[in-house]
Every structure is written in C-alpha cells, then in structure tokens.
Scaffold this motif. Structure first.
Motif, PDB file in Angstrom:
ATOM      1  N   ASP A 154       8.217  -3.766   7.217  1.00 15.32           N
ATOM      2  CA  ASP A 154       7.761  -4.921   7.986  1.00 15.32           C
ATOM      3  C   ASP A 154       8.910  -5.505   8.806  1.00 15.32           C
ATOM      4  O   ASP A 154       8.737  -5.878   9.974  1.00 15.32           O
ATOM      5  CB  ASP A 154       7.188  -5.977   7.039  1.00 15.32           C
ATOM      6  N   ARG A 193       9.625  -3.200  11.735  1.00 13.73           N
ATOM      7  CA  ARG A 193       8.644  -3.377  12.811  1.00 13.73           C
ATOM      8  C   ARG A 193       8.987  -4.614  13.647  1.00 13.73           C
ATOM      9  O   ARG A 193       8.851  -4.595  14.878  1.00 13.73           O
ATOM     10  CB  ARG A 193       7.236  -3.507  12.231  1.00 13.73           C
ATOM     11  N   TYR A 244       2.243   7.794  18.991  1.00  8.55           N
ATOM     12  CA  TYR A 244       2.126   7.112  17.702  1.00  8.55           C
ATOM     13  C   TYR A 244       3.055   5.910  17.668  1.00  8.55           C
ATOM     14  O   TYR A 244       3.932   5.738  18.518  1.00  8.55           O
ATOM     15  CB  TYR A 244       2.443   8.078  16.556  1.00  8.55           C
ATOM     16  N   SER A 245       2.852   5.080  16.638  1.00 13.89           N
ATOM     17  CA  SER A 245       3.626   3.849  16.536  1.00 13.89           C
ATOM     18  C   SER A 245       4.088   3.635  15.094  1.00 13.89           C
ATOM     19  O   SER A 245       4.257   4.601  14.344  1.00 13.89           O
ATOM     20  CB  SER A 245       2.784   2.670  17.044  1.00 13.89           C
ATOM     21  N   GLU A 284       2.721   2.787  12.436  1.00 14.00           N
ATOM     22  CA  GLU A 284       1.848   3.163  11.327  1.00 14.00           C
ATOM     23  C   GLU A 284       2.283   4.449  10.637  1.00 14.00           C
ATOM     24  O   GLU A 284       1.956   4.671   9.464  1.00 14.00           O
ATOM     25  CB  GLU A 284       0.403   3.313  11.814  1.00 14.00           C
ATOM     26  N   TRP A 315       4.019   3.963   7.372  1.00 13.80           N
ATOM     27  CA  TRP A 315       3.150   3.592   6.246  1.00 13.80           C
ATOM     28  C   TRP A 315       2.496   4.835   5.648  1.00 13.80           C
ATOM     29  O   TRP A 315       2.308   4.930   4.428  1.00 13.80           O
ATOM     30  CB  TRP A 315       2.083   2.590   6.700  1.00 13.80           C
ATOM     31  N   TRP A 316       2.117   5.788   6.495  1.00 13.39           N
ATOM     32  CA  TRP A 316       1.575   7.047   5.991  1.00 13.39           C
ATOM     33  C   TRP A 316       2.602   7.722   5.079  1.00 13.39           C
ATOM     34  O   TRP A 316       2.276   8.150   3.963  1.00 13.39           O
ATOM     35  CB  TRP A 316       1.212   7.966   7.162  1.00 13.39           C
TER      36      TRP A 316
END
Length: 256
Positions: free
Chosen positions: A88, A91, A155-156, A158, A161-162
């Motif tokens: 977090d 990001r 992609y970004s 996320e 998180w995967w």
C-alpha cells in the motif's frame, strides 16, 4: 549494524545491468517504510557500487520453506498484513515491485517481514500502465503475460497483490502437508544462522574480486593501465562506460 551489497561496475556493464542498478538506487533513495529493507547509504569507488541497507538476521522465507518449516496460519496472516502495508505504501509512491516472492521477504529478529530487492521495480504515474515482461514466472499475474504476448492494455499495481496471494498459498500449503515437524511461531531463533552456510562459502570462494584485496588490486590495475596502449577501442568503450557510471552515480546518506 547494516548489510552491504556491492556490485562490480565492469560486470554490470558486461551484463547490461547498469540501468537496473540505477533504477533500484533511485527508488530506494526516495522511500522508507518499517516493512521494507531500507537503503541508508550509497557510495562508489573505481571498481564497485555499494548499497548499505537494513540488516535482517531472520533469513528469507524461501530458506525457511526449504528447511521444511511449518508456519502457523496466524504467522502467515501476520506476513500478509505486513506485506499489505508495504505494498500500500509503494502504491502511494507510484511503485510496482514486480517480484514479490518468498526469496525477497526477509525476517528480522522479532519475526517481522520486510520486502527487499527493487531491481526490477518500476514507477508509473498519471494512469500509466506497465507493459514489460518482468518478474518470477510462478508468481507473475496473468495480465503480465497477456500484455507481453498479446499486446494487451498493460498492468498496474494489482500484479503485486496477485504475487502476494500466490506466496500466501505456498506458505499455507507447505504447512498443511503432514510431517513430523510442528508449526512454528514467527520469531526466528536467536544465535542461529538463518541461511545456507555452504552456499555462502561457495559465494565467497567464487568471488573474483574480494573486498579485502581491493587496495592491492586497484594499485596493480593503475600500474597496468599506465603501461597499456590506450588506443584499444574495447578499452576505450569500457572506460567511457565506467566514467559515465562514475558521473551519474548518486551518493546517498539517509542521516543527512
């Protein structure tokens, strides 16, 4: 006490890794978080670039998996929560790590997790999308492959998180396999070496430019360079690259 990573300039040039090293330094100099392995100092000499970072003595999660350690569900929850806070924060700084995996999560002596290795991280801003194929395949999100193979929309954040989810599954699945070992808490044993000493010894033996011989080696190189024909094109190109690194390298001191 700190840990120190050093990278040989000539080897970085030969392996085309200079850009990655500079990008990692650029990112680490701008961020600081309790669940990251933070950079404290960076400096250079004629041969090497140096990074001084937090010293984490609990070993990485890959090592503990290889030792057949069974993590309790509560321990895995703790790691995921700490990595969630780290991601977090990244990001908020516009950073995709792109290589979240057990090898890059180090434990401190209290058993808390810290994310390391920003060698293939990237910065995206203002709705940008990353498109490069980067990461470790078993942990890479589908959209990374799709973007690279089929020219997708990119992609970004996320994708990190995967990768974290894959890692959580791996930790829990290994812990669920029946064996004689009991589940352990998240606090590494003090006074125990949490790495493979055989591997570390091999690394030291194979190191072609050990630090303790640097002073003698630099003096020898300087004497040899003075006697060489400076018109050799390969040497000239290498020297140009080395001078560019010397000029562009950013010295850093977090305490200042």
């Amino acid at each position: 006490m700190y840990a120190m990573k050093y990278m040989n300039k000539q080897q970085c040039i030969e392996r085309d890794e200079v850009r990655n090293v500079f990008r990692e330094l650029e990112i680490l100099q701008e961020i600081e978080h309790v669940f990251l392995v933070n950079l404290w100092y960076s400096f250079q000499d004629e041969e090497d670039m140096f990074m001084v970072v937090d010293l984490l003595l609990g070993g990485d999660l890959r090592y503990h998996l290889q030792q057949n350690v069974q993590f309790t569900e509560e321990t895995v929850k703790l790691y995921i929560c700490e990595m969630a806070l780290a991601l977090d924060y990244l990001r908020s700084q516009h950073i995709i790590h792109r290589d979240v995996k057990p090898d890059n999560i180090l434990l401190d002596e209290q058993g808390h997790a810290h994310l390391t290795d920003f060698n293939i991280a990237t910065i995206i801003r203002d709705g940008e999308r990353a498109t490069a194929l980067a990461g470790t395949k078993p942990y890479m999100a589908p959209e990374i492959f799709h973007s690279f193979l089929n020219g997708g929309t990119g992609y970004s954040f996320e994708v990190d998180w995967w990768s974290l989810g894959i890692m959580a599954y791996e930790l829990l699945r290994v812990s669920a396999v029946p064996n004689a070992r009991r589940a352990v808490s998240c606090v590494p044993q003090k006074g125990r070496l949490h790495c493979d000493p055989t591997f570390e010894l091999e690394e030291m033996i194979l190191e072609s430019r050990p630090l303790h011989k640097k002073k003698k080696r630099l003096a020898k190189n300087k004497s040899r360079d003075n006697s060489k024909d400076s018109s050799q094109s390969e040497n000239d190109y290498l020297q140009e690259c080395l001078e560019a690194i010397q000029q562009d390298f950013v010295i850093f001191n977090r305490e200042k």
